[in-house]
Design a protein around this motif. Structure first.
Motif, PDB file in Angstrom:
ATOM      1  N   GLY A 173       0.980  -0.997   0.758  1.00 16.58           N
ATOM      2  CA  GLY A 173       0.311  -0.172   0.039  1.00 16.58           C
ATOM      3  C   GLY A 173       0.797   1.500  -0.320  1.00 16.58           C
ATOM      4  O   GLY A 173       0.223   2.230  -0.501  1.00 16.58           O
ATOM      5  N   ASP A 174       2.138   1.168   0.399  1.00 16.32           N
ATOM      6  CA  ASP A 174       3.106   2.219   0.709  1.00 16.32           C
ATOM      7  C   ASP A 174       4.222   1.870   0.739  1.00 16.32           C
ATOM      8  O   ASP A 174       4.625   2.623   1.709  1.00 16.32           O
ATOM      9  N   ALA A 175       4.807   1.785  -0.226  1.00 19.14           N
ATOM     10  CA  ALA A 175       6.301   0.175  -0.580  1.00 19.14           C
ATOM     11  C   ALA A 175       7.111   1.134  -0.044  1.00 19.14           C
ATOM     12  O   ALA A 175       6.574   2.428  -0.804  1.00 19.14           O
ATOM     13  N   ASN A 176       8.296   0.918   0.539  1.00 18.04           N
ATOM     14  CA  ASN A 176       9.755   2.039   0.533  1.00 18.04           C
ATOM     15  C   ASN A 176      10.562   1.176  -0.740  1.00 18.04           C
ATOM     16  O   ASN A 176      10.941   0.128  -0.761  1.00 18.04           O
ATOM     17  N   VAL A 177      10.660   2.468  -1.590  1.00 20.17           N
ATOM     18  CA  VAL A 177      11.408   1.317  -2.914  1.00 20.17           C
ATOM     19  C   VAL A 177      13.126   1.320  -2.746  1.00 20.17           C
ATOM     20  O   VAL A 177      13.634   2.326  -1.183  1.00 20.17           O
ATOM     21  N   ASP A 178      13.296   0.492  -2.840  1.00 19.18           N
ATOM     22  CA  ASP A 178      15.122  -0.349  -2.823  1.00 19.18           C
ATOM     23  C   ASP A 178      15.598   1.100  -3.796  1.00 19.18           C
ATOM     24  O   ASP A 178      15.912   0.337  -5.052  1.00 19.18           O
ATOM     25  N   LEU A 179      16.509   2.311  -3.624  1.00 26.05           N
ATOM     26  CA  LEU A 179      16.921   2.739  -4.183  1.00 26.05           C
ATOM     27  C   LEU A 179      17.953   2.664  -5.549  1.00 26.05           C
ATOM     28  O   LEU A 179      17.762   2.400  -6.693  1.00 26.05           O
ATOM     29  N   GLU A 180      18.620   2.350  -5.052  1.00 29.31           N
ATOM     30  CA  GLU A 180      19.830   1.516  -5.609  1.00 29.31           C
ATOM     31  C   GLU A 180      19.445   0.395  -6.290  1.00 29.31           C
ATOM     32  O   GLU A 180      20.114   0.153  -7.694  1.00 29.31           O
ATOM     33  N   LYS A 181      19.110  -0.530  -6.128  1.00 26.73           N
ATOM     34  CA  LYS A 181      18.565  -1.998  -6.636  1.00 26.73           C
ATOM     35  C   LYS A 181      17.504  -1.947  -7.736  1.00 26.73           C
ATOM     36  O   LYS A 181      17.936  -1.815  -9.208  1.00 26.73           O
ATOM     37  N   SER A 182      16.330  -0.366  -7.307  1.00 26.97           N
ATOM     38  CA  SER A 182      15.865  -0.173  -8.773  1.00 26.97           C
ATOM     39  C   SER A 182      16.083   0.681  -9.706  1.00 26.97           C
ATOM     40  O   SER A 182      16.726   0.283 -11.025  1.00 26.97           O
ATOM     41  N   TYR A 183      17.215   1.657  -9.152  1.00 27.57           N
ATOM     42  CA  TYR A 183      18.336   2.336 -10.198  1.00 27.57           C
ATOM     43  C   TYR A 183      19.057   1.847 -11.249  1.00 27.57           C
ATOM     44  O   TYR A 183      19.110   1.646 -12.056  1.00 27.57           O
ATOM     45  N   LYS A 184      19.709   0.939 -10.301  1.00 27.02           N
ATOM     46  CA  LYS A 184      20.532  -0.181 -11.467  1.00 27.02           C
ATOM     47  C   LYS A 184      19.724  -0.715 -12.458  1.00 27.02           C
ATOM     48  O   LYS A 184      19.952  -0.597 -13.999  1.00 27.02           O
ATOM     49  N   LEU A 185      18.354  -1.403 -11.797  1.00 29.38           N
ATOM     50  CA  LEU A 185      17.943  -2.276 -12.992  1.00 29.38           C
ATOM     51  C   LEU A 185      17.121  -1.334 -14.240  1.00 29.38           C
ATOM     52  O   LEU A 185      17.126  -1.649 -15.018  1.00 29.38           O
ATOM     53  N   MET A 186      17.020  -0.366 -13.679  1.00 26.85           N
ATOM     54  CA  MET A 186      16.189   0.742 -14.566  1.00 26.85           C
ATOM     55  C   MET A 186      17.295   1.203 -15.563  1.00 26.85           C
ATOM     56  O   MET A 186      17.231   1.059 -16.630  1.00 26.85           O
ATOM     57  N   GLY A 187      18.504   1.546 -15.644  1.00 23.99           N
ATOM     58  CA  GLY A 187      19.880   1.549 -15.725  1.00 23.99           C
ATOM     59  C   GLY A 187      20.374   0.811 -16.576  1.00 23.99           C
ATOM     60  O   GLY A 187      20.514   0.646 -18.067  1.00 23.99           O
ATOM     61  N   ASP A 188      19.968  -0.744 -16.255  1.00 20.55           N
ATOM     62  CA  ASP A 188      20.275  -1.653 -17.057  1.00 20.55           C
ATOM     63  C   ASP A 188      19.313  -1.921 -17.776  1.00 20.55           C
ATOM     64  O   ASP A 188      19.657  -2.397 -19.498  1.00 20.55           O
ATOM     65  N   HIS A 189      18.231  -1.342 -18.425  1.00 21.90           N
ATOM     66  CA  HIS A 189      17.048  -1.896 -18.403  1.00 21.90           C
ATOM     67  C   HIS A 189      16.733  -0.745 -20.034  1.00 21.90           C
ATOM     68  O   HIS A 189      16.700  -1.092 -21.397  1.00 21.90           O
ATOM     69  N   PHE A 190      17.120   0.615 -19.547  1.00 17.97           N
ATOM     70  CA  PHE A 190      16.268   1.953 -20.607  1.00 17.97           C
ATOM     71  C   PHE A 190      17.928   2.124 -20.983  1.00 17.97           C
ATOM     72  O   PHE A 190      18.534   3.189 -20.886  1.00 17.97           O
ATOM     73  N   ARG A 191      18.723   1.063 -22.302  1.00 18.63           N
ATOM     74  CA  ARG A 191      19.702   1.573 -22.918  1.00 18.63           C
ATOM     75  C   ARG A 191      19.387   2.230 -23.890  1.00 18.63           C
ATOM     76  O   ARG A 191      20.675   3.253 -24.526  1.00 18.63           O
ATOM     77  N   ARG A 192      18.870   1.792 -24.659  1.00 21.38           N
ATOM     78  CA  ARG A 192      18.285   2.423 -26.177  1.00 21.38           C
ATOM     79  C   ARG A 192      17.630   3.304 -26.351  1.00 21.38           C
ATOM     80  O   ARG A 192      17.112   3.463 -25.597  1.00 21.38           O
ATOM     81  N   ASP A 193      18.341   4.307 -27.535  1.00 31.01           N
ATOM     82  CA  ASP A 193      17.138   5.705 -27.691  1.00 31.01           C
ATOM     83  C   ASP A 193      15.985   5.181 -28.118  1.00 31.01           C
ATOM     84  O   ASP A 193      16.346   5.086 -29.325  1.00 31.01           O
ATOM     85  N   ALA A 194      14.632   4.241 -27.100  1.00 27.38           N
ATOM     86  CA  ALA A 194      14.053   4.521 -27.948  1.00 27.38           C
ATOM     87  C   ALA A 194      12.410   5.234 -26.886  1.00 27.38           C
ATOM     88  O   ALA A 194      12.753   5.880 -25.676  1.00 27.38           O
ATOM     89  N   LEU A 195      11.531   4.724 -27.773  1.00 31.16           N
ATOM     90  CA  LEU A 195      10.377   5.075 -26.294  1.00 31.16           C
ATOM     91  C   LEU A 195       9.870   4.020 -25.759  1.00 31.16           C
ATOM     92  O   LEU A 195       9.737   3.238 -25.452  1.00 31.16           O
ATOM     93  N   TYR A 196       9.473   3.852 -24.904  1.00 33.13           N
ATOM     94  CA  TYR A 196       9.619   3.150 -23.396  1.00 33.13           C
ATOM     95  C   TYR A 196       7.918   3.623 -23.087  1.00 33.13           C
ATOM     96  O   TYR A 196       7.795   5.038 -22.601  1.00 33.13           O
TER      97      TYR A 196
END
Ligand code: ASP
Ligand code: MG
Length: 315
Positions: A173-196
């Motif tokens: 309902g109000d989960a706390n984000v693991d910033l380190e893990k999430s930023y790493k996963l996002m950085g790895d995922h959004f690599r291409r110059d694309a529309l997501y």
């Protein structure tokens, strides 16, 4: 690169979703395609689009879960109406040769939701974890429909399941984000110059259990993605012209605030100004990313710019 977040009213139904896609198309600089052009346009810039559930759907999902937990069969009517609204949008947005495929795909999601709700019905109880699973369907469904509508408008886009890239604890309902893990996963995922395109509000624990970031939390998702990717700007597209001196829905003479500091905007949000979720500010401040609040129904408007106090023009 930029982040564009669209709220519930902006994606409430097919005609509003088309306005949203116009705005995305303009941001890509590709302009509308002529009917003779059949090749999907290449994105010129990385853009991540974050969407809310269609307006009212999260409330309907909460009602659905509560009715089921009370063994009230009226849950079936609510379920049908949720499916009906998405099906209607699909019929209006997706061209006939793809309608069947998209309806079939979304039916799998409806089936999953129905299964969860039936379990709540038999258990006669609604745990915070089950409520999060049910609520997550608002954004799961809207983001899927919008991604297909974008493709139907001859733009390439990648649909992203937010739960795979935003990780939280199990404070449902109000989960706390693991910033380190999430930023790493996002950085790895959004690599291409694309529309997501991805849903806001939803995330998951390290074990993959669905969580949510608190009501109105899609704005927070947008700023998390912005911070993870060092975006040049985070745009929050809503149904008012920007942050106003008063609540424009109550006070007719409310004035638009063209520029405001992070501190002041955060204070206003925590004091109940409904325009942005209070948690939105922090990730942006740390990376000095300006946030623009803009109106989907008046895209030419200047909106409100939220940034460091020393950047605000003195006039
Ligand atoms: N759909 C969620 C809500 O209604 C999150 C959001 O819209 O930002 O609270
Ligand atoms: Mg909102």
């Amino acid at each position: 690169m930029k982040i564009m977040k669209f709220g519930g009213t902006s994606v409430a139904h097919a005609s509003n979703i088309n306005k949203v896609i116009d705005i995305i198309e303009n941001a890509q600089g590709s302009g509308p395609l002529r009917p003779s052009e059949s090749v999907a346009s290449e994105p010129k810039e990385k853009i991540v689009v974050v969407v809310s559930a269609m307006s009212g759907i999260t409330d309907d999902l909460i009602l659905l879960a509560n009715l089921a937990s009370k063994m009230d069969l009226k849950y079936k009517i609510v379920f049908e109406s949720i499916c009906g609204r998405h099906n209607q949008a699909i019929k209006e947005l997706i061209n006939s040769k793809n309608t069947e495929r998209v309806l079939k795909e979304i039916s799998k999601k409806y089936g999953e939701l129905e299964e969860i709700v039936k379990n709540i019905f038999s258990a006669k109880e609604l745990s915070p974890a089950s409520l999060d699973r049910v609520m997550s369907f608002g954004e799961q469904l809207s983001s899927y429909v919008i991604s297909e509508a974008i493709k139907g408008r001859k733009m390439q886009c990648e649909f992203v399941d937010s739960r795979k890239i935003i990780k939280t604890d199990d404070n449902f309902g109000d989960a706390n984000v693991d910033l380190e893990k999430s930023y790493k996963l996002m950085g790895d995922h959004f690599r291409r110059d694309a529309l997501y395109i991805m849903g806001g509000f939803i995330a998951s624990t390290k074990d993959g259990v669905t969580t949510t970031l608190s009501r109105g939390g899609s704005d927070y998702t947008a700023s998390l993605v912005g911070a993870a990717l060092d975006a040049s700007v985070i745009e929050i597209w809503t149904d008012v012209d920007g942050i106003m001196t008063e609540d424009p829905k109550k006070m007719k003479d409310a004035l638009l605030i063209p520029e405001i500091s992070y501190e002041k905007a955060e204070e206003m949000a925590y004091n109940g100004a409904k325009v942005i979720h209070p948690k939105t500010i922090r990730p942006a401040v740390l990376k000095s990313i300006p946030i623009y609040v803009k109106n989907t129904f008046n895209p030419e408007g200047t909106g409100t710019k939220i940034s460091n106090a020393n950047e605000i023009s003195k006039n």
